[in-house]
Design an enzyme around this catalytic site. Structure first.
Site, PDB file in Angstrom:
ATOM      1  N   SER A  80       0.865  -1.180   0.000  1.00  0.00           N
ATOM      2  CA  SER A  80       0.000   0.000   0.000  1.00  0.00           C
ATOM      3  C   SER A  80       0.897   1.223   0.000  1.00  0.00           C
ATOM      4  CB  SER A  80      -0.858  -0.004   1.273  1.00  0.00           C
ATOM      5  OG  SER A  80      -1.500   1.251   1.464  1.00  0.00           O
ATOM      6  N   TYR A 134      -2.443  -1.331  10.179  1.00  0.00           N
ATOM      7  CA  TYR A 134      -2.400  -1.516   8.717  1.00  0.00           C
ATOM      8  C   TYR A 134      -1.054  -1.035   8.174  1.00  0.00           C
ATOM      9  CZ  TYR A 134      -4.166  -1.143   3.846  1.00  0.00           C
ATOM     10  OH  TYR A 134      -4.365  -1.255   2.493  1.00  0.00           O
TER      11      TYR A 134
END
Lengths: 91, 281
Positions: free
Chosen positions: B155, B168
């Site tokens: 990401s 995350y």
């Protein structure tokens, strides 16, 4: 590259860089370079890629350029893309 | 069969919907057969509806409509035994694996102060351990194929900090370390390993009321629509777009999986509309 990626993004102009390891062109494959490398075996070892590939072909860099400029990469900008057989990750 | 990955077989986790389904379709369009796995179930700490068996069946239908073979099996990336059995079954049917897309991932949020152990553990188990499991199960098959390409989905949050999603961010940074190590370990076998770093992607993981709350806590729930939220998502990006589409990530997976990228390994490839290089303001 990063500055231009920022400056030109509002105009939907993308800017990226490619980072090749040694490529089979006259810039690398020439007598002067061979002589330079022959001076010290450590030099050649230090320049070895992670993949068992001595030298890339020009088309490998062309493929990266072609992908970056295509619509397949329409939202890719500000990216440094090594095409280096794992050379920089090896350090 | 012609195509940029013709004759190859791709193993994709999280393939029931979203980016994973898009990868399956895009790779199949370019000639690959597919081994698809997905949990098709819910985790309690995930604040939006996860995939279902019907979703996975739809992926099967769309790949078969392209006249490509697909083996789809329900499996949880957290459970190595089940995941390995699913992949081995797929290889038994499709004969090989050349491409691996470790795509399965979840999203939840909370400040570091608020996050629970359950949120943290689920995030690490799916988004990091699941990625390792995926690679681990595939490595012997890639060796048997004489080389291959592993693409780990990280990401933009794998390369920068982001408030409210510390678990995350941690898992996605971990994916980068895993990618770099795998790239070194597997280079002698001509197995390439790279990571992709998407900005916001237009999927159910983002287009849901929980994610909207994160981006618009100031608005009443009824006013949090995709149209209203668009400019807030766009503020993350340098290019004037709110989010990228799943196919944009698939096109990066396809490039890295193809022989066009035969000597690209150990690389973090953002597909992020410039979010990582964007200067504030």
């Amino acid at each position: 590259m990063r500055s231009y990626a920022n400056n030109l993004a509002p105009h939907s102009i993308r800017v990226n860089s490619v980072h090749p390891t040694g490529v089979n062109t006259p810039m690398i494959v020439n007598d002067a370079m061979q002589e330079f490398l022959a001076q010290d075996p450590a030099l050649s070892n230090a320049l070895a890629n992670a993949l068992p590939i001595d030298v890339l072909q020009p088309v490998d860099i062309s493929n990266a350029v072609a992908w970056l400029v295509s619509d397949d990469a329409r939202y890719v900008t500000g990216v440094t893309l090594p095409v280096d057989a794992g050379f920089t990750n090896k350090k | 069969m012609s195509g940029r990955v013709a004759g190859k077989v791709a193993f994709i986790t999280g393939a029931a919907r979203g980016q994973g389904r898009s990868h399956a379709i895009r790779l199949a369009q370019e000639g690959a057969d597919i081994i698809a796995v997905d949990i098709c179930g819910q985790l309690d700490s995930v604040p939006y509806a996860m995939s279902t068996p019907d979703d996975l069946a739809e992926t099967v239908k769309e790949v078969e409509a392209l006249d490509r073979r697909i083996v789809a099996i329900q499996a949880d990336v957290r459970d190595y035994g089940t995941l390995k059995a699913a992949l081995d079954d797929g290889v038994a049917q499709l004969e090989r694996v050349d491409i691996v897309s470790a795509n399965a991932g979840i999203f939840s949020f909370g400040t570091a102060e608020e996050l629970t152990d359950e949120q943290w553990k689920d995030m690490m188990d799916v988004n990091l351990m699941g990625v390792w499991h995926t690679a681990k199960a595939a490595i012997p098959h890639l060796r048997a194929a004489g080389g291959g390409s592993i693409v780990l989905t990280s990401s933009s949050a794998g390369l920068m900090g982001m408030a409210n999603i510390g678990h995350y961010v941690s898992a996605k940074h971990g994916v980068v370390g895993l990618m770099r190590t795998l790239a070194l370990e597997l280079a002698p076998d001509m197995i390439r390993v790279n990571s992709i770093h998407p900005t916001t992607v237009n999927t159910d993981m983002i287009q849901n009321s929980a994610a909207y709350e994160l981006f618009a806590p100031d608005l009443p729930a009824g006013e949090r629509t995709a149209e209203v939220l668009g400019p807030r998502f766009q503020a993350l990006n340098a290019l004037p777009i709110p989010w990228v589409e799943p196919v944009d990530i698939s096109n990066a997976v396809l490039f890295l999986a193809s022989d066009e990228a035969r000597y690209i390994t150990g690389v973090t490839l953002p597909v992020d509309a410039g979010s990582l290089v964007k200067t504030p303001g």
